[in-house]
Scaffold this active site. Structure first.
Site, mmCIF file in Angstrom:
data_model
loop_
_atom_site.group_PDB
_atom_site.id
_atom_site.type_symbol
_atom_site.label_atom_id
_atom_site.label_comp_id
_atom_site.label_asym_id
_atom_site.label_seq_id
_atom_site.Cartn_x
_atom_site.Cartn_y
_atom_site.Cartn_z
ATOM 1 N N SER A 118 -129.824 23.586 32.425
ATOM 2 C CA SER A 118 -129.184 22.567 31.592
ATOM 3 C C SER A 118 -129.899 22.347 30.262
ATOM 4 O O SER A 118 -129.281 21.872 29.309
ATOM 5 C CB SER A 118 -129.120 21.232 32.336
ATOM 6 O OG SER A 118 -128.244 21.326 33.417
ATOM 7 N N THR A 180 -129.684 17.119 29.757
ATOM 8 C CA THR A 180 -128.451 17.063 28.960
ATOM 9 C C THR A 180 -128.467 15.920 27.944
ATOM 10 O O THR A 180 -128.280 16.166 26.741
ATOM 11 C CB THR A 180 -127.218 16.995 29.885
ATOM 12 O OG1 THR A 180 -127.282 18.093 30.801
ATOM 13 C CG2 THR A 180 -125.934 17.044 29.099
ATOM 14 N N HIS A 333 -126.282 21.028 44.011
ATOM 15 C CA HIS A 333 -127.594 21.589 44.361
ATOM 16 C C HIS A 333 -127.948 21.393 45.832
ATOM 17 O O HIS A 333 -128.766 22.132 46.373
ATOM 18 C CB HIS A 333 -128.697 20.984 43.482
ATOM 19 C CG HIS A 333 -128.860 21.670 42.171
ATOM 20 N ND1 HIS A 333 -129.024 23.033 42.044
ATOM 21 C CD2 HIS A 333 -128.878 21.182 40.899
ATOM 22 C CE1 HIS A 333 -129.138 23.349 40.761
ATOM 23 N NE2 HIS A 333 -129.054 22.250 40.049
ATOM 24 N N HIS A 371 -123.032 24.680 32.658
ATOM 25 C CA HIS A 371 -123.145 25.901 33.455
ATOM 26 C C HIS A 371 -122.353 25.678 34.729
ATOM 27 O O HIS A 371 -121.932 24.558 35.020
ATOM 28 C CB HIS A 371 -124.618 26.200 33.790
ATOM 29 C CG HIS A 371 -125.279 25.038 34.495
ATOM 30 N ND1 HIS A 371 -125.013 24.730 35.811
ATOM 31 C CD2 HIS A 371 -126.140 24.088 34.044
ATOM 32 C CE1 HIS A 371 -125.692 23.648 36.132
ATOM 33 N NE2 HIS A 371 -126.383 23.231 35.087
HETATM 34 ZN ZN ZN Z 1 -128.772 21.919 37.876
#
Ligand code: ZN
Length: 497
Positions: A118, A180, A333, A371
């Protein structure tokens, strides 16, 4: 014409055509993106000028996530007794941003990584060139040594907008110092140097690089800052800073702004008031929507609409706002698809609420992901099959070896197959006291999907992500784009180039 007026006119005239003053402009990926956007511009013709830009980032919101989330959203609404109009199973549903007229595919690789993170990806969008994985707004050849000469850093989107007199805002469901959101305002050779704690070891601090929280506290011109991560701003023991600094107090002293820490305090603020607002609603990341106490933490849609109202009230030279739905990524995740999809629906609600507030003639709104994840929608479930459920058989569906007593499709080991799965990830994890595992029913919000390779955490995916856009300049969004072309589309739309 008076000589002074003429001089002012001459001084002002070349401003728009001037190349952007940032060291990132020397990067090969910068030139590639400029060429790509120039190509689009030739096809599009006259590009209407945008006054404001809002960039939504669904962290980890790959295309398979968008597909599954649109089905999830419709099926959840249907189960709650309010199906969307024309409901016929959920597959036909559209999330708010899927109604935007312009889309593109975006190549997300970092300069040294086929599958990105990120920090590298947000930097592409905020500094206009690609950089290394894990790095925030530094050119690929720069390192911690560059912190001694910060003027050599590429300019971030926040710095460039501020220099042009624009108002600025940043909103996230993660720590406000996470990769981010930090893309708007920070530079760091290591995305983990968020505060003054163990994640930024003493040996590394000798570099002299400012931690990301302290960069935020001294960044002038941010009018609205909403998210989590208060611990990185407060000295121990209230927070986890080991340098004794109280960055919230420092920020208030510098900016004269208002600090809020819960929903009621945010709602008590007048977004039209001049003072900037810092809202940190949790010590760490905000809770997942499914687990949130809304008296303490506002939903993303509420945070985003407050930010837009605040920025609209500035009435100056427009604004740039970055809004992140940051916990899509976290749920992926741990391979908890339920929360990843629920967080995606929350982002879609925030986009919808913001679109209702802005003038589509003067505001470029873009929605993308930084992503993807290794997340799949598979098997041949029939139309309307619960997206969270096991694959049920369908006439003509291939590849199955049989059915279990409940009528679910099974694999060669005799196991039923959830539609949603991952290429890799952990076997079990916790959210607070709640155990998430693959032993629950697949429709349970705490179910962990099956995965092919067992890792501590699931990884990002390397395929392209989608970019959705509406408003002035959005016609530049088409075809296949480099991720840093998003920066150059913003720059074009705002008339910076
Ligand atoms: Zn991540």
């Amino acid at each position: 014409m008076k000589p002074l007026a003429l001089a002012l006119l001459l001084a002002a005239a070349p401003l728009a055509a001037r190349p952007l003053d940032t060291s990132a402009s020397a990067e090969p990926s910068w030139a590639r993106a400029v060429a790509e956007v120039n190509d689009r511009a030739r096809t599009v013709g006259r590009i209407p000028r945008a006054r404001n830009v809002i960039l939504f980032v669904g962290d980890g919101m790959g295309v398979s996530t968008v597909t599954a989330a649109r089905i999830f959203a419709a099926q959840q609404a249907n189960a709650a007794g309010s199906p969307p109009p024309g409901f016929e199973g959920g597959e036909e549903n559209r999330l708010s941003f899927e109604r935007m007229p312009h889309t593109a595919l975006v190549k997300t690789y970092n300069v040294n990584a086929q599958v990105p993170d990120s920090a590298g990806t947000v930097s592409a969008m905020t500094m206009g060139a690609k950089t290394r994985i894990g790095v925030l707004n530094l050119n690929p050849g720069q390192s911690a040594k560059t912190c001694a000469t910060p003027q050599a850093f590429p300019k971030s989107l926040g710095e460039l907008a501020r220099a042009r007199g624009m108002a600025l805002g940043v909103v996230t469901t993660t720590r406000i110092t996470h990769a981010t959101p930090a893309g708007l305002y920070a530079h760091s050779p290591n995305r983990n140097w968020e505060g003054a704690d163990r994640a930024y070891p003493a040996v590394d601090r000798q570099s002299g690089c400012a931690d990301i929280a302290s960069q935020l506290a001294r960044f002038e011109g941010l009018d609205v800052i909403l998210g989590g991560g208060a611990d990185r701003f407060r000295p121990a023991p209230q927070g986890n800073r080991d340098d004794g600094r109280d960055l919230i107090a420092e920020w208030q002293a510098r900016s004269g702004g208002r600090f809020v820490a819960d929903t009621a305090a945010l709602r008590a603020l007048d977004p039209g008031a001049a003072a900037p607002v810092l809202g940190l609603f949790a010590a760490d990341h905000l809770a997942y929507n499914a687990d949130a106490d809304r008296t303490r933490e506002p939903a993303l849609a509420e945070l985003a609409t407050f930010a837009v109202r605040k920025l609209q009230a500035k009435r100056g030279r427009g604004y740039v706002l970055l809004v992140e739905g940051g916990r899509i990524d976290h749920a992926h995740h741990v391979t908890n698809a339920w929360r990843a999809l629920d967080e995606t629906v929350e982002l879609a609600k925030a986009v919808e609420a913001v679109l209702a507030l802005v003038d589509p003639r003067d505001t470029l709104v873009m929605v993308t992901a930084d992503h993807s994840h290794v997340f799949t929608i598979a098997g041949y479930p029939p139309r309307g099959n619960d997206i969270m459920g096991f694959v049920r058989p369908i006439e003509g569906g291939e590849g199955r070896t049989g059915l279990d007593p409940q009528g679910n499709v099974i694999d060669r080991q005799g196991r039923p197959i959830p539609t949603l799965g991952y290429a890799n990830g952990p076997a079990a994890t916790r959210i607070g006291d709640t155990l998430l595992s693959g032993n629950k029913a697949p429709t349970d919000r705490d179910f962990l999907q099956p995965k092919h390779f067992e890792l501590e955490i699931e990884t990002h995916g390397g395929e392209d992500v989608a970019l959705y856009a509406t408003g002035p300049g959005s016609a530049l969004v088409s075809g296949s784009l480099e991720q840093n072309s998003i920066f150059h589309i913003i720059a074009r739309a705002l008339g910076w180039r």
